[in-house]
Structure formats: structure tokens, C-alpha cells
Design a protein around this motif. Structure first.
Motif, PDB file in Angstrom:
ATOM      1  N   LEU A  78       0.841  -1.196   0.000  1.00 36.32           N
ATOM      2  CA  LEU A  78       0.000   0.000   0.000  1.00 36.32           C
ATOM      3  C   LEU A  78       0.876   1.246   0.000  1.00 36.32           C
ATOM      4  CD1 LEU A  78      -2.658  -1.050   2.655  1.00 36.32           C
ATOM      5  CD2 LEU A  78      -2.921  -1.033   0.178  1.00 36.32           C
ATOM      6  N   VAL A  79       0.508   2.224  -0.808  1.00 33.31           N
ATOM      7  CA  VAL A  79       1.216   3.502  -0.866  1.00 33.31           C
ATOM      8  C   VAL A  79       0.200   4.604  -0.574  1.00 33.31           C
ATOM      9  CG1 VAL A  79       2.653   5.035  -2.249  1.00 33.31           C
ATOM     10  CG2 VAL A  79       2.771   2.547  -2.617  1.00 33.31           C
ATOM     11  N   PRO A  80       0.150   5.079   0.690  1.00 33.15           N
ATOM     12  CA  PRO A  80      -0.811   6.130   1.034  1.00 33.15           C
ATOM     13  C   PRO A  80      -0.272   7.502   0.634  1.00 33.15           C
ATOM     14  CG  PRO A  80       0.451   5.563   2.971  1.00 33.15           C
ATOM     15  CD  PRO A  80       0.914   4.644   1.857  1.00 33.15           C
ATOM     16  N   PRO A  81      -1.153   8.475   0.491  1.00 31.00           N
ATOM     17  CA  PRO A  81      -0.689   9.827   0.189  1.00 31.00           C
ATOM     18  C   PRO A  81       0.025  10.442   1.384  1.00 31.00           C
ATOM     19  CG  PRO A  81      -3.089   9.775   0.357  1.00 31.00           C
ATOM     20  CD  PRO A  81      -2.597   8.379   0.538  1.00 31.00           C
ATOM     21  N   ASN A  82       0.979  11.299   1.099  1.00 32.77           N
ATOM     22  CA  ASN A  82       1.728  12.035   2.106  1.00 32.77           C
ATOM     23  C   ASN A  82       2.050  13.383   1.473  1.00 32.77           C
ATOM     24  OD1 ASN A  82       3.221  12.794   4.282  1.00 32.77           O
ATOM     25  ND2 ASN A  82       4.913  11.396   3.900  1.00 32.77           N
ATOM     26  N   ARG A  83       1.281  14.424   1.844  1.00 33.87           N
ATOM     27  CA  ARG A  83       1.421  15.673   1.099  1.00 33.87           C
ATOM     28  C   ARG A  83       0.964  16.889   1.891  1.00 33.87           C
ATOM     29  NH1 ARG A  83      -2.564  17.159  -3.419  1.00 33.87           N
ATOM     30  NH2 ARG A  83      -1.741  19.099  -2.673  1.00 33.87           N
ATOM     31  N   ASN A  84       1.334  18.052   1.378  1.00 32.10           N
ATOM     32  CA  ASN A  84       0.829  19.330   1.865  1.00 32.10           C
ATOM     33  C   ASN A  84      -0.417  19.677   1.060  1.00 32.10           C
ATOM     34  OD1 ASN A  84       3.004  19.761   3.665  1.00 32.10           O
ATOM     35  ND2 ASN A  84       4.268  20.444   1.956  1.00 32.10           N
ATOM     36  N   ALA A  85      -1.334  20.416   1.682  1.00 33.69           N
ATOM     37  CA  ALA A  85      -2.567  20.817   1.003  1.00 33.69           C
ATOM     38  C   ALA A  85      -2.909  22.250   1.423  1.00 33.69           C
ATOM     39  CB  ALA A  85      -3.712  19.888   1.384  1.00 33.69           C
ATOM     40  N   PRO A  86      -3.513  23.032   0.528  1.00 31.57           N
ATOM     41  CA  PRO A  86      -3.945  24.375   0.887  1.00 31.57           C
ATOM     42  C   PRO A  86      -5.227  24.325   1.728  1.00 31.57           C
ATOM     43  CG  PRO A  86      -4.556  23.885  -1.371  1.00 31.57           C
ATOM     44  CD  PRO A  86      -3.772  22.706  -0.877  1.00 31.57           C
ATOM     45  N   VAL A  87      -5.415  25.337   2.557  1.00 32.06           N
ATOM     46  CA  VAL A  87      -6.633  25.444   3.364  1.00 32.06           C
ATOM     47  C   VAL A  87      -7.712  26.139   2.537  1.00 32.06           C
ATOM     48  CG1 VAL A  87      -7.640  26.454   5.457  1.00 32.06           C
ATOM     49  CG2 VAL A  87      -5.349  25.474   5.513  1.00 32.06           C
ATOM     50  N   ASN A  88      -8.970  25.728   2.727  1.00 28.76           N
ATOM     51  CA  ASN A  88     -10.122  26.276   2.008  1.00 28.76           C
ATOM     52  C   ASN A  88      -9.976  26.164   0.491  1.00 28.76           C
ATOM     53  OD1 ASN A  88     -11.578  26.983   4.321  1.00 28.76           O
ATOM     54  ND2 ASN A  88     -10.360  28.838   4.544  1.00 28.76           N
ATOM     55  N   SER A  89      -9.493  25.018   0.058  1.00 26.30           N
ATOM     56  CA  SER A  89      -9.302  24.788  -1.359  1.00 26.30           C
ATOM     57  C   SER A  89      -9.378  23.285  -1.628  1.00 26.30           C
ATOM     58  CB  SER A  89      -7.932  25.322  -1.794  1.00 26.30           C
ATOM     59  OG  SER A  89      -7.768  25.182  -3.183  1.00 26.30           O
ATOM     60  N   ASN A  90      -9.558  22.926  -2.900  1.00 29.09           N
ATOM     61  CA  ASN A  90      -9.547  21.521  -3.275  1.00 29.09           C
ATOM     62  C   ASN A  90      -8.118  21.003  -3.335  1.00 29.09           C
ATOM     63  OD1 ASN A  90     -12.287  21.800  -3.598  1.00 29.09           O
ATOM     64  ND2 ASN A  90     -12.253  21.693  -5.817  1.00 29.09           N
ATOM     65  N   TYR A  91      -7.928  19.741  -2.973  1.00 27.35           N
ATOM     66  CA  TYR A  91      -6.639  19.083  -3.104  1.00 27.35           C
ATOM     67  C   TYR A  91      -6.885  17.624  -3.465  1.00 27.35           C
ATOM     68  CZ  TYR A  91      -7.507  17.225   1.584  1.00 27.35           C
ATOM     69  OH  TYR A  91      -8.058  16.589   2.662  1.00 27.35           O
ATOM     70  N   THR A  92      -5.861  16.960  -3.967  1.00 26.42           N
ATOM     71  CA  THR A  92      -5.993  15.583  -4.455  1.00 26.42           C
ATOM     72  C   THR A  92      -5.196  14.628  -3.577  1.00 26.42           C
ATOM     73  OG1 THR A  92      -6.205  16.409  -6.704  1.00 26.42           O
ATOM     74  CG2 THR A  92      -5.655  14.097  -6.459  1.00 26.42           C
ATOM     75  N   LEU A  93      -5.810  13.494  -3.258  1.00 28.90           N
ATOM     76  CA  LEU A  93      -5.129  12.408  -2.561  1.00 28.90           C
ATOM     77  C   LEU A  93      -5.109  11.199  -3.477  1.00 28.90           C
ATOM     78  CD1 LEU A  93      -6.748  12.550   1.004  1.00 28.90           C
ATOM     79  CD2 LEU A  93      -4.503  13.412   0.308  1.00 28.90           C
ATOM     80  N   ASP A  94      -3.942  10.601  -3.676  1.00 27.45           N
ATOM     81  CA  ASP A  94      -3.801   9.377  -4.462  1.00 27.45           C
ATOM     82  C   ASP A  94      -3.320   8.263  -3.545  1.00 27.45           C
ATOM     83  OD1 ASP A  94      -4.309   9.645  -7.382  1.00 27.45           O
ATOM     84  OD2 ASP A  94      -2.909  11.316  -7.160  1.00 27.45           O
ATOM     85  N   GLY A  95      -4.080   7.180  -3.480  1.00 25.97           N
ATOM     86  CA  GLY A  95      -3.683   5.993  -2.729  1.00 25.97           C
ATOM     87  C   GLY A  95      -3.560   4.826  -3.691  1.00 25.97           C
ATOM     88  N   TYR A  96      -2.524   4.006  -3.501  1.00 23.24           N
ATOM     89  CA  TYR A  96      -2.261   2.888  -4.404  1.00 23.24           C
ATOM     90  C   TYR A  96      -2.182   1.577  -3.639  1.00 23.24           C
ATOM     91  CZ  TYR A  96      -0.827   6.495  -7.685  1.00 23.24           C
ATOM     92  OH  TYR A  96      -0.799   7.591  -8.511  1.00 23.24           O
ATOM     93  N   MET A  97      -2.718   0.514  -4.244  1.00 30.35           N
ATOM     94  CA  MET A  97      -2.530  -0.839  -3.747  1.00 30.35           C
ATOM     95  C   MET A  97      -1.950  -1.664  -4.890  1.00 30.35           C
ATOM     96  SD  MET A  97      -5.115  -3.619  -1.944  1.00 30.35           S
ATOM     97  CE  MET A  97      -6.219  -3.942  -3.325  1.00 30.35           C
ATOM     98  N   HIS A  98      -0.713  -2.143  -4.691  1.00 31.08           N
ATOM     99  CA  HIS A  98      -0.071  -3.051  -5.630  1.00 31.08           C
ATOM    100  C   HIS A  98      -0.272  -4.454  -5.067  1.00 31.08           C
ATOM    101  CE1 HIS A  98       1.977   0.260  -7.723  1.00 31.08           C
ATOM    102  NE2 HIS A  98       2.032   0.803  -6.528  1.00 31.08           N
ATOM    103  N   TYR A  99      -0.591  -5.429  -5.921  1.00 22.75           N
ATOM    104  CA  TYR A  99      -0.893  -6.762  -5.418  1.00 22.75           C
ATOM    105  C   TYR A  99      -0.523  -7.835  -6.430  1.00 22.75           C
ATOM    106  CZ  TYR A  99      -5.043  -6.181  -8.341  1.00 22.75           C
ATOM    107  OH  TYR A  99      -5.888  -5.958  -9.393  1.00 22.75           O
ATOM    108  N   SER A 100      -0.375  -9.050  -5.903  1.00 21.31           N
ATOM    109  CA  SER A 100      -0.272 -10.239  -6.734  1.00 21.31           C
ATOM    110  C   SER A 100      -1.092 -11.324  -6.054  1.00 21.31           C
ATOM    111  CB  SER A 100       1.182 -10.688  -6.920  1.00 21.31           C
ATOM    112  OG  SER A 100       1.738 -11.091  -5.692  1.00 21.31           O
TER     113      SER A 100
END
Length: 170
Positions: A78-100
């Protein structure tokens, strides 16, 4: 729903939004998997994209007189998002699951950061040696602060959790 979350049923996206999501998934090498289940989203979610990409081997091959079926050790990264985001604004979070996995079946993937959350599920194929699920969530921030982002993922017989962080600043 009574807890402030919204259940988004299959087929509820507009044709324009669906086309935009399909184009995003295609550009990242995957396919749009949003409509394969009911998505449960939190109140601060503006948009959600769910992409899936799987590379599978042939189920069996013949070597001489023996039939060999490849075996892929079930695994999740699992690769969770780790980021800065602006206040009172839209921001994007990307989470990934790699699997076999060799065992096809249902998956679940959930990501939550305060009131911005998504819960999704669907089907993983059999004999997948390189699978990837990506949840892209557009959220809105209301207050400055730091909060954890929980990413939980499951494939048949295996689950994992990872924690990232969002830092909202003025």
C-alpha cells in the motif's frame, strides 16, 4: 446515509465525468473501475476516480508432458498519500494498492483523511503477478492542521493497512 456519508451507485456519474475518469485511467495504463461497486464517500469529497491495472500470466503452460500452473505469492503493498494541502481549497489524494494473487475474487480498498473518505470494492483476476488499484480523491480542506490518511486494502486471503499524512497550511 445517516453518518454523513454518501453511497454512490453504479451509473450515477454523468457521461462527461465518466469520460474524464476513463481518460485519466487510460493515461496511467489502467481502466476505470468506478462503476463495479457501490462507492461510499465522505462529506468533503468533491470527486473520486478508481483505476485498475492487472498483468496476468497464462493460467497454465505445458512443459513436455506436464502442465505447470504459475503460482504468485499473495502480496499487497500500500502507498498512502503524504502531502501538503492548501486550506479552504480543493486538493488531491492518491492511494495505491499493488498486489499479486493466484486466487481471483473480491477486493476492498478504503482511504480516509478526516471527512474526506472513500470505500470501494470490486474483483481482482486470477493469476495476477502485477496488479494495481489507484483511488484518486479530490477533497476540500476547511481548517489548517495535520491529520493521518489511512489506506486499507484487501485481496482474497490478505489485508494490509498503511498510514500517510496530509498537512493543511494557509
Amino acid at each position: 446515509m445517516g453518518n454523513g456519508k454518501l453511497a454512490v451507485l453504479q451509473g450515477m456519474r454523468s457521461d462527461e465525468l465518466k469520460a474524464r475518469h476513463q481518460e485519466y485511467c487510460k493515461s496511467s495504463g489502467g481502466r476505470d473501475a468506478y462503476d463495479e461497486t457501490i462507492n461510499i464517500i465522505g462529506e468533503d469529497v468533491v470527486d473520486v476516480i478508481v483505476c485498475q491495472q492487472e498483468q496476468s500470466d497464462t493460467p497454465a503452460s505445458e512443459v513436455g508432458t506436464a502442465t505447470i500452473t504459475p503460482y504468485y505469492t499473495p502480496s499487497i503493498t500500500l502507498v498512502p498519500p503524504n502531502r501538503n494541502a492548501p486550506v479552504n481549497s480543493n486538493y488531491t489524494l492518491d492511494g495505491y494498492m499493488h498486489y499479486s494473487t493466484n486466487a481471483g475474487g473480491e477486493y476492498s480498498l478504503a482511504m480516509a483523511a478526516d471527512k474526506c473518505s472513500i470505500s470501494n470494492g470490486g474483483i481482482v483476476g486470477s493469476n495476477v503477478y502485477n496488479g494495481r488499484l489507484n483511488i484518486r480523491v479530490v477533497c476540500v480542506s476547511h481548517n489548517a492542521g495535520t491529520w493521518p490518511v489511512y489506506l486499507n486494502g484487501c485481496i482474497p486471503g490478505l489485508c494490509a493497512t498503511a498510514i500517510g499524512e496530509v498537512r493543511a497550511r494557509h
